[in-house]
Write an enzyme that holds these catalytic residues in place. Structure first.
Site, PDB file in Angstrom:
ATOM      1  CG  HIS A 156      -8.001  24.390 -31.916  1.00  0.00           C
ATOM      2  ND1 HIS A 156      -8.264  25.717 -32.132  1.00  0.00           N
ATOM      3  CD2 HIS A 156      -9.171  23.741 -32.159  1.00  0.00           C
ATOM      4  CE1 HIS A 156      -9.529  25.870 -32.483  1.00  0.00           C
ATOM      5  NE2 HIS A 156     -10.092  24.689 -32.516  1.00  0.00           N
ATOM      6  CB  VAL A 157      -1.186  22.952 -32.733  1.00  0.00           C
ATOM      7  CG1 VAL A 157      -0.947  23.538 -34.119  1.00  0.00           C
ATOM      8  CG2 VAL A 157       0.096  22.382 -32.147  1.00  0.00           C
TER       9      VAL A 157
END
Length: 448
Positions: free
Chosen positions: A168-169
């Site tokens: 998650h980035v």
């Protein structure tokens, strides 16, 4: 003195030295009349017929060669036997049946958009196809400083290839720091649906355990945990207003500070990155088509993914992650959410258009021929699995690892019974959602 002969049409006779061979009279256009001018081209009618027949055979042979894709099979076999020709000599290398194999793929998964389903599939596929699945231990940090970006890009780039990195980035520009830009993939969903899934997941977790939500948000006060969704939206609580609602676009816009500010700048930059850096951005509501396209675009990673996804055992595991205790907001609250998330919806519809265009190119039919004039809100079905996303949420890879290593059929009967109860309840929820959607649309039409 001999009188100069005249040509019947007037002027000097073109045959001053007499009648040509064969005694053909002048003026009849015989093909033999001009032969004496070019002695080296003298030939008989039989020679001329032979040349024409040879030319005809050559043309027909050339046509047959092109229509049949090359020389006859027996000729290829003969020449191969003689050792002075192969198929590649005549045709060149055969055309590639798949796209060039990318050895670096990044899945910067958007929260609450089905990524837990995809990660579970990737764990199976990495063992099956032998690529390096790289996951991160950090799940609560999507926005990075410049030094953190450099460090992460360095770590990713030095991973054993071929690799697929997932975290998650927000979008990372590898080329900015001198690295090779990888192939990006991602999946998004209807923005209001994503928000509702996140809102109730943080409070009540999913079907994996009754205390799951307590582990994820231990610091949440009881009055906050049981805060009514309508009150949160209508009273403009921080969780239900911007910038918290501006969530999907930054994953595609990037790490620039303006990417977190709701507006046209972030929206346009996100669209640009989708066009230039993402191989595929799919729609969760059409997940099977997403997996099918991933299998065609990246067969070395996703070959056979659809059959694994449809396997009943995999569905049982995926269904355990459905968010519980969801309730439907009022039409007024939904309308306010839509207004606050107008940039998110513009981006969602843009991605959906591109995705449907891609499907048509591959002969896949879409249920929606063009984007609707106003949003359509869905209540997720039990087969849509979900994943952690918020800054407060903890590491979830341990659960995935336990599920992945668990033998088939090892889910406890009590847990399955609880899950069956949830499925029965979900049918009622879905039926209520149908009437609710009609109410929402009527409300929107009245306001417009």
């Amino acid at each position: 003195m001999k009188k100069k002969q005249q040509h019947p049409g007037g002027g000097a006779d073109p045959w001053p030295h007499g009648t040509p061979l064969g005694g053909a009279p002048p003026g009849l256009g015989s093909w033999k009349r001009r032969v004496p001018l070019l002695p080296f081209l003298r030939f008989s009618l039989r020679d001329y017929g032979f040349c024409m027949a040879t030319l005809l055979v050559f043309c027909l042979g050339s046509l047959f060669y092109q229509l049949s894709g090359g020389p006859p099979r027996f000729l290829l076999d003969l020449r191969q036997y003689l050792g002075n020709s192969t198929y590649l000599d005549d045709h060149g290398p055969p055309p590639s049946k798949v796209l060039p194999f990318p050895s670096q793929v990044v899945y910067n998964r958007v929260g609450k958009c089905g990524s837990r389903t995809v990660v579970l599939l990737l764990r199976i596929l990495s063992e099956k196809h032998g690529f390096n699945l790289v996951t991160s231990d950090i799940h609560n940090k999507t926005r990075l400083t410049k030094n953190e970006q450099m460090e992460l890009i360095k770590n990713i780039s030095t991973a054993e290839q071929p690799y697929l990195f997932t975290r998650h980035v927000h979008f990372l520009n590898f080329s900015r720091f001198g690295g090779d830009q990888p192939v990006y993939i991602n999946i998004i969903r209807d923005p209001v649906n994503r928000f509702l899934s996140n809102y109730f997941f943080r409070r009540f977790g999913d079907w994996r355990g009754e205390q799951n939500h307590m582990i994820r948000t231990p610091s949440m006060r009881q009055e906050e945990r049981y805060l009514d969704i309508n009150e949160c939206i209508l009273e403009n609580y921080p969780e239900c207003s911007n910038p918290r609602l501006f969530y999907i676009i930054p994953y595609f816009c990037g790490q620039h500070p303006r990417c977190r500010e709701p507006g046209e700048w972030a929206l346009e930059r996100a669209k640009l990155n989708v066009n230039e850096n993402f191989l595929l951005v799919g729609i969760l509501e059409e997940l099977e088509d997403v997996l099918l396209l991933l299998e065609r675009f990246l067969p070395h990673y996703f070959k056979g993914v659809l059959s694994i996804y449809k396997d009943p055992e995999h569905r049982k595991l995926g269904n355990m992650t459905v968010t519980v205790k969801k309730t439907v907001p009022s039409p007024e609250a939904v309308q306010i959410l839509y207004q606050r998330m107008r940039y998110e919806y513009e981006f969602y519809h843009y991605v959906k258009e591109q995705f449907h265009l891609l499907k048509r190119k591959f002969g896949l039919k879409s249920h929606v021929s063009r984007p609707p004039l106003r949003p359509q809100f869905f209540i997720p079905t039990p087969l849509e699995t979900e994943e952690p996303i918020d800054d407060e949420e903890q590491d979830d890879e341990k659960w995935l690892e336990d599920i992945y290593k668990r033998p088939a059929g090892s889910v406890s009967p009590a847990r399955l019974q609880s899950f069956q109860t949830s499925l029965t309840a979900s049918v009622t929820t879905k039926e209520l959602a149908g009437s609710w959607l009609v109410t929402v649309q009527k409300n929107l039409e009245e306001r417009h």
